[in-house]
Design a protein around this motif. Sequence first.
Motif, PDB file in Angstrom:
ATOM      1  N   GLN A  82       0.826  -1.184   0.002  1.00  0.00           N
ATOM      2  CA  GLN A  82      -0.021   0.052   0.074  1.00  0.00           C
ATOM      3  C   GLN A  82       0.992   1.206  -0.069  1.00  0.00           C
ATOM      4  OE1 GLN A  82      -2.391   1.325   3.400  1.00  0.00           O
ATOM      5  NE2 GLN A  82      -4.252   0.592   1.863  1.00  0.00           N
ATOM      6  N   ASN A  83       1.831   1.211   0.587  1.00  0.00           N
ATOM      7  CA  ASN A  83       2.801   2.492   0.915  1.00  0.00           C
ATOM      8  C   ASN A  83       3.389   2.761  -0.595  1.00  0.00           C
ATOM      9  OD1 ASN A  83       2.341   2.887   3.792  1.00  0.00           O
ATOM     10  ND2 ASN A  83       3.915   1.460   4.388  1.00  0.00           N
ATOM     11  N   GLU A  84       3.863   1.801  -1.011  1.00  0.00           N
ATOM     12  CA  GLU A  84       4.593   2.026  -2.511  1.00  0.00           C
ATOM     13  C   GLU A  84       3.525   2.570  -3.565  1.00  0.00           C
ATOM     14  OE1 GLU A  84       6.280  -1.311  -3.852  1.00  0.00           O
ATOM     15  OE2 GLU A  84       7.731  -1.507  -2.355  1.00  0.00           O
ATOM     16  N   PHE A  85       2.301   1.948  -3.364  1.00  0.00           N
ATOM     17  CA  PHE A  85       1.053   2.504  -4.466  1.00  0.00           C
ATOM     18  C   PHE A  85       0.953   3.794  -3.946  1.00  0.00           C
ATOM     19  CE2 PHE A  85      -3.223   2.329  -5.985  1.00  0.00           C
ATOM     20  CZ  PHE A  85      -3.033   2.217  -7.103  1.00  0.00           C
ATOM     21  N   MET A  86       0.862   4.184  -2.884  1.00  0.00           N
ATOM     22  CA  MET A  86       0.482   5.498  -2.533  1.00  0.00           C
ATOM     23  C   MET A  86       1.502   6.333  -3.010  1.00  0.00           C
ATOM     24  SD  MET A  86      -1.400   5.183   1.316  1.00  0.00           S
ATOM     25  CE  MET A  86      -1.583   7.186   1.390  1.00  0.00           C
TER      26      MET A  86
END
Length: 324
Positions: free
Chosen positions: A38-42
């Motif tokens: 999720q962090n990478e996608f954000m």
Amino acid sequence: MDIETSSDPTLLLPDYSTISDSNFTQMLLTLMPNIMNQNEFMELLNHKEILIFIRELTKLVNRFNYSQLQHEQWSYYYNLGMTEGIWNGRVSKKMADANSMCYTYGRSKNLIKQRLDKYKLQYKKAQEAINEHMKKAPISIDMQNLTTMINNLINKDQNQLRLELERRKTMLRLDAEEHRPVEKFYVLKPRQTEINSAKIIWKAINERENIIHEIAIFKKWLAVHAQESTYSLHTEHIAEQTITKAEEIVQHYTKIATIEKNKLQSTKSHHKNADLLEPIIHAIFQRVNNMQQRRENELQAILTNIFKLTPVQHINYQIKRQHD
């Protein structure tokens, strides 16, 4: 809303161009595959050009899916017409009013073919647009996971649209079948007294179903607003009285239909051809059963559109139909 979406289903189509960047991002995040970070996608979504690419891809897939749904819908109409002869038909308005029925039903063969061609061309163009857009995909995006996420989002958001299109399939058949028992009834050459009884029964059932609809909508409206500060014991008392009165009207129309049915059956002993009376009565009540099914489907659609219910969230709108 019910009337508008019945004529224009695109009103049920989500419009991703009007959603803010933050809301659109949140919608995607709630549907992320478990394998994605999720962090990478954000972090990716913080890049404006990547967010623009994803939003545009979502709009294109949304339009592609819509065109496919519509093509499937009109294919169903075409196959139904070819296999069961359910095309467009009409009776005079005078005939329709006398027998409490719609004067038009079905779809014309030419119209169906036009719609088939239209949506086939639309989804082909949409697929080409998707393919062209995918060529611009940033190298940093995992397109397989992104495509899964977008498809999940659109499938969720197009759920109400799919329900509306399924309702139309059911209603097309019920509308056509609404006319068949009426035609069958008149083919049997009933006597004038039997025609009068049939008209009385059909009118009573039609009026009864109208009241049942009103009760169901009113009950659901009460359930939605029962927790509001303006909802008092006095309001509740008036509501209960209103429902009771309406249910009495339902039973009144049921009684009218029952009396006419009994009157018909009582003539069997002195009927010139008693064997003809049973199919006449059967045709009358075959039409009654179809009327009820048709109106119940209409009611569920209204409740879904107004109160955003899903099919499994039926409220208890059934009024006891005695002696149908």
